[in-house]
Write a protein that holds these residues in place. Structure first.
Motif, PDB file in Angstrom:
ATOM      1  N   GLY A 112      49.778 -91.921  63.805  1.00 20.82           N
ATOM      2  CA  GLY A 112      48.566 -91.996  64.608  1.00 20.82           C
ATOM      3  C   GLY A 112      47.291 -91.719  63.838  1.00 20.82           C
ATOM      4  O   GLY A 112      46.226 -91.530  64.441  1.00 20.82           O
ATOM      5  N   VAL A 113      47.362 -91.722  62.503  1.00 19.49           N
ATOM      6  CA  VAL A 113      46.178 -91.466  61.678  1.00 19.49           C
ATOM      7  C   VAL A 113      45.435 -92.772  61.430  1.00 19.49           C
ATOM      8  O   VAL A 113      46.039 -93.774  61.050  1.00 19.49           O
ATOM      9  N   LEU A 114      44.128 -92.744  61.653  1.00 20.08           N
ATOM     10  CA  LEU A 114      43.313 -93.933  61.461  1.00 20.08           C
ATOM     11  C   LEU A 114      43.052 -94.166  59.972  1.00 20.08           C
ATOM     12  O   LEU A 114      42.679 -93.241  59.235  1.00 20.08           O
ATOM     13  N   CYS A 115      43.240 -95.411  59.531  1.00 20.65           N
ATOM     14  CA  CYS A 115      43.092 -95.759  58.118  1.00 20.65           C
ATOM     15  C   CYS A 115      42.274 -97.040  57.983  1.00 20.65           C
ATOM     16  O   CYS A 115      42.103 -97.793  58.936  1.00 20.65           O
ATOM     17  N   PHE A 116      41.806 -97.258  56.761  1.00 17.05           N
ATOM     18  CA  PHE A 116      41.019 -98.456  56.454  1.00 17.05           C
ATOM     19  C   PHE A 116      41.406 -98.970  55.077  1.00 17.05           C
ATOM     20  O   PHE A 116      41.611 -98.176  54.146  1.00 17.05           O
ATOM     21  N   ILE A 117      41.517-100.295  54.957  1.00 12.84           N
ATOM     22  CA  ILE A 117      41.838-100.872  53.652  1.00 12.84           C
ATOM     23  C   ILE A 117      41.080-102.180  53.461  1.00 12.84           C
ATOM     24  O   ILE A 117      40.820-102.905  54.428  1.00 12.84           O
ATOM     25  N   GLU A 118      40.697-102.418  52.208  1.00 12.41           N
ATOM     26  CA  GLU A 118      40.056-103.686  51.863  1.00 12.41           C
ATOM     27  C   GLU A 118      40.658-104.213  50.565  1.00 12.41           C
ATOM     28  O   GLU A 118      40.758-103.477  49.579  1.00 12.41           O
ATOM     29  N   PHE A 119      41.056-105.473  50.592  1.00 12.10           N
ATOM     30  CA  PHE A 119      41.636-106.147  49.429  1.00 12.10           C
ATOM     31  C   PHE A 119      40.692-107.241  48.931  1.00 12.10           C
ATOM     32  O   PHE A 119      39.963-107.847  49.706  1.00 12.10           O
ATOM     33  N   THR A 120      40.769-107.490  47.623  1.00  9.57           N
ATOM     34  CA  THR A 120      40.068-108.615  47.014  1.00  9.57           C
ATOM     35  C   THR A 120      41.056-109.354  46.125  1.00  9.57           C
ATOM     36  O   THR A 120      41.993-108.749  45.587  1.00  9.57           O
ATOM     37  N   ALA A 121      40.822-110.644  45.953  1.00  8.94           N
ATOM     38  CA  ALA A 121      41.659-111.444  45.058  1.00  8.94           C
ATOM     39  C   ALA A 121      41.133-111.356  43.619  1.00  8.94           C
ATOM     40  O   ALA A 121      39.952-111.555  43.374  1.00  8.94           O
ATOM     41  N   ASN A 122      42.031-111.036  42.699  1.00  9.28           N
ATOM     42  CA  ASN A 122      41.730-111.151  41.272  1.00  9.28           C
ATOM     43  C   ASN A 122      42.142-112.557  40.855  1.00  9.28           C
ATOM     44  O   ASN A 122      43.326-112.854  40.745  1.00  9.28           O
ATOM     45  N   THR A 123      41.148-113.415  40.628  1.00  8.94           N
ATOM     46  CA  THR A 123      41.435-114.822  40.353  1.00  8.94           C
ATOM     47  C   THR A 123      41.219-115.181  38.878  1.00  8.94           C
ATOM     48  O   THR A 123      40.910-116.322  38.546  1.00  8.94           O
ATOM     49  N   ASN A 124      41.395-114.187  37.996  1.00 11.00           N
ATOM     50  CA  ASN A 124      41.305-114.495  36.563  1.00 11.00           C
ATOM     51  C   ASN A 124      42.306-115.586  36.178  1.00 11.00           C
ATOM     52  O   ASN A 124      42.028-116.441  35.350  1.00 11.00           O
ATOM     53  N   ASN A 125      43.497-115.488  36.791  1.00  9.75           N
ATOM     54  CA  ASN A 125      44.481-116.558  36.681  1.00  9.75           C
ATOM     55  C   ASN A 125      44.495-117.284  38.020  1.00  9.75           C
ATOM     56  O   ASN A 125      45.075-116.798  38.990  1.00  9.75           O
ATOM     57  N   LYS A 126      43.839-118.436  38.097  1.00  6.33           N
ATOM     58  CA  LYS A 126      43.673-119.121  39.372  1.00  6.33           C
ATOM     59  C   LYS A 126      44.986-119.589  39.979  1.00  6.33           C
ATOM     60  O   LYS A 126      45.088-119.785  41.184  1.00  6.33           O
ATOM     61  N   ASP A 127      46.004-119.755  39.123  1.00  8.16           N
ATOM     62  CA  ASP A 127      47.302-120.188  39.627  1.00  8.16           C
ATOM     63  C   ASP A 127      48.120-119.031  40.180  1.00  8.16           C
ATOM     64  O   ASP A 127      49.100-119.253  40.888  1.00  8.16           O
ATOM     65  N   LEU A 128      47.727-117.796  39.850  1.00  9.71           N
ATOM     66  CA  LEU A 128      48.475-116.630  40.300  1.00  9.71           C
ATOM     67  C   LEU A 128      47.501-115.490  40.609  1.00  9.71           C
ATOM     68  O   LEU A 128      47.402-114.515  39.867  1.00  9.71           O
ATOM     69  N   PRO A 129      46.726-115.616  41.709  1.00  8.52           N
ATOM     70  CA  PRO A 129      45.791-114.542  42.067  1.00  8.52           C
ATOM     71  C   PRO A 129      46.534-113.254  42.397  1.00  8.52           C
ATOM     72  O   PRO A 129      47.581-113.277  43.032  1.00  8.52           O
ATOM     73  N   LYS A 130      45.983-112.137  41.931  1.00  8.86           N
ATOM     74  CA  LYS A 130      46.599-110.822  42.128  1.00  8.86           C
ATOM     75  C   LYS A 130      45.762-109.983  43.096  1.00  8.86           C
ATOM     76  O   LYS A 130      44.601-110.285  43.374  1.00  8.86           O
ATOM     77  N   VAL A 131      46.352-108.888  43.542  1.00  7.01           N
ATOM     78  CA  VAL A 131      45.717-107.997  44.507  1.00  7.01           C
ATOM     79  C   VAL A 131      44.830-106.975  43.790  1.00  7.01           C
ATOM     80  O   VAL A 131      45.240-106.367  42.811  1.00  7.01           O
ATOM     81  N   ILE A 132      43.618-106.814  44.303  1.00  9.66           N
ATOM     82  CA  ILE A 132      42.765-105.677  43.967  1.00  9.66           C
ATOM     83  C   ILE A 132      42.506-104.917  45.263  1.00  9.66           C
ATOM     84  O   ILE A 132      42.189-105.525  46.287  1.00  9.66           O
ATOM     85  N   ILE A 133      42.642-103.596  45.232  1.00 12.89           N
ATOM     86  CA  ILE A 133      42.353-102.775  46.407  1.00 12.89           C
ATOM     87  C   ILE A 133      40.979-102.147  46.210  1.00 12.89           C
ATOM     88  O   ILE A 133      40.791-101.288  45.351  1.00 12.89           O
TER      89      ILE A 133
END
Length: 201
Positions: A112-133
């Protein structure tokens, strides 16, 4: 040089407002003024490099359609973990890939704890974008002094090898925040993170 705007007809309004992006743009049309701050028109961004001059009445109609559409989307996806697209859409080449450069969500975990998250795409390799938090906040209450920022050291990790897909984002949320969400959807243009809180039903 003054920009040339296309006057939006009622017929075009009814056709264009089927598109969530354009509906949002009309709903949030901004006022244009001259050098003396006299009103010139309301401008709404369109599509295919066409921008529109809209009336106050059309904006008011768009507000009603926008709010109706928002309720429809929230009802349609109420059993999914809803993330809101905050950046530009793009063609993620991965199967089940997230097609927005930046997404965020507010949610309650199993305790029941309120949380927040935001992700961005790391597109240095456009064929395999990775997660950035970008942000991982535990105890996301109104008093920011009580926030636990960079929860579990997740923000801006250089060693995240997760591909930028729905499954991987959901795994991070469930594993790191003690949640049990089973499906994820990204909504663009109509819904904002302040409109709802994700909870396991």
């Amino acid at each position: 040089m003054q920009e040339s705007l296309k006057k939006l007809t009622d017929l075009e309004f009814n056709t264009l407002c089927i598109d969530d992006k354009i509906l949002s743009n009309i709903r949030y049309a901004h006022e244009c003024v001259d050098k003396d701050y006299n009103h010139i028109c309301y401008k709404a961004f369109g599509d295919r490099n066409v921008n529109y001059s809209v009336t106050r009445e059309q904006i008011d109609r768009a507000v009603v359609l926008y709010n109706t559409r928002k309720q429809e989307l929230l009802k349609e996806h109420n059993e999914k973990f809803i993330m809101v697209g905050m950046g530009m859409e793009y063609d993620n080449p991965l199967s089940n890939g997230i097609k927005n450069h930046r997404v965020r969500a507010t949610f309650k975990n199993n305790d029941g704890v309120l949380c927040f998250i935001e992700f961005t795409a790391n597109t240095n390799n456009k064929d395999l974008p990775k997660v950035i938090i970008n942000h991982a906040i535990y105890n996301y209450v109104s008093n920011s002094e009580l926030h636990i920022n960079n929860y579990k050291g997740l923000e801006r990790l250089n060693n995240i090898e997760n591909a930028y897909t729905k499954d991987n984002l959901l795994s991070i949320i469930n594993d790191c925040f003690n949640c049990g969400f089973t499906d994820l959807v990204v909504l663009n243009y109509i819904v904002s993170p302040e409109d709802f809180i994700n909870e396991v039903l």
